[in-house]
Design a protein around this motif. Structure first.
Motif, short mmCIF file in Angstrom:
data_model
loop_
_atom_site.label_atom_id
_atom_site.label_comp_id
_atom_site.label_asym_id
_atom_site.label_seq_id
_atom_site.Cartn_x
_atom_site.Cartn_y
_atom_site.Cartn_z
N LYS A 43 69.96 21.05 46.84
CA LYS A 43 69.15 22.27 46.98
C LYS A 43 67.75 22.02 46.44
CE LYS A 43 73.09 25.33 46.36
NZ LYS A 43 73.69 26.37 45.52
N PHE A 44 66.78 22.71 47.01
CA PHE A 44 65.40 22.58 46.55
C PHE A 44 65.15 23.37 45.27
CE2 PHE A 44 64.84 21.70 51.15
CZ PHE A 44 64.33 20.42 51.03
N ARG A 45 65.83 24.47 45.10
CA ARG A 45 65.63 25.31 43.91
C ARG A 45 66.08 24.61 42.64
NH1 ARG A 45 64.26 30.41 44.95
NH2 ARG A 45 64.61 31.21 47.04
N SER A 46 65.48 25.01 41.54
CA SER A 46 65.87 24.47 40.24
C SER A 46 67.23 25.01 39.82
CB SER A 46 64.85 24.90 39.17
OG SER A 46 63.61 24.36 39.44
N PRO A 47 68.04 24.18 39.18
CA PRO A 47 69.31 24.69 38.65
C PRO A 47 69.01 25.65 37.49
CG PRO A 47 68.96 22.41 37.98
CD PRO A 47 67.85 22.75 38.92
N SER A 48 69.96 26.53 37.21
CA SER A 48 69.72 27.51 36.15
C SER A 48 70.16 27.01 34.78
CB SER A 48 70.43 28.82 36.46
OG SER A 48 71.82 28.60 36.59
#
Length: 101
Positions: free
Chosen positions: A76-81
Motif C-alpha cells: 500500500k502507498f499509505r503509511s502504516p499506523s
C-alpha cells in the motif's frame, strides 16, 4: 510556481519531482500544492504511467523508529499506523522515487 509547472498536470509534476530523488507523500503534497491524502490516489496512476516508459516507482518502506521493524512486504502507498512488533506509532514514513528500469 513558474509557467511551465502551471501547464503540467499534477501527475506530471509528481513524476518530475520523484525523478529528482526520494520524497514522502508530505513532501510531494507540499511540492504540488495538494493534500497528502490526494497524493496517495495519484501514486497508483503514476506507477502505471512510468511503467509504460520503462521506469519504476520505487517505495522505500516505512520503518518503526522504536524497534527498527521495516515494512518491506507492504504494497500500500499509505503509511502504516503502527508497528506490528512493538505496537509503537512513531514511524518513519515511506518514501517514493522514480528510477530507470
Amino acid at each position: 510556481m513558474d509557467s511551465l509547472n502551471q501547464q503540467e498536470t499534477v501527475r506530471q509534476q509528481i513524476i518530475g519531482f520523484l525523478k529528482e530523488g526520494p520524497a514522502t507523500a508530505l513532501d510531494i503534497s507540499q511540492h504540488v500544492h495538494i493534500s497528502e491524502k490526494e497524493v496517495y490516489g495519484h501514486l497508483a496512476h503514476v506507477k502505471k504511467s512510468v511503467a509504460s516508459r520503462g521506469e519504476k516507482l520505487m517505495i522505500h518502506p516505512a520503518k518503526c523508529l522504536k524497534c527498527g521493524f521495516v515494512f518491506k512486504e507492504r504494497k500500500k502507498f499509505r503509511s502504516p499506523s503502527r508497528c506490528p512488533d512493538c505496537k509503537a506509532t512513531y514511524l518513519q514514513k515511506p518514501a517514493y522515487e522514480i528510477v530507470r528500469g
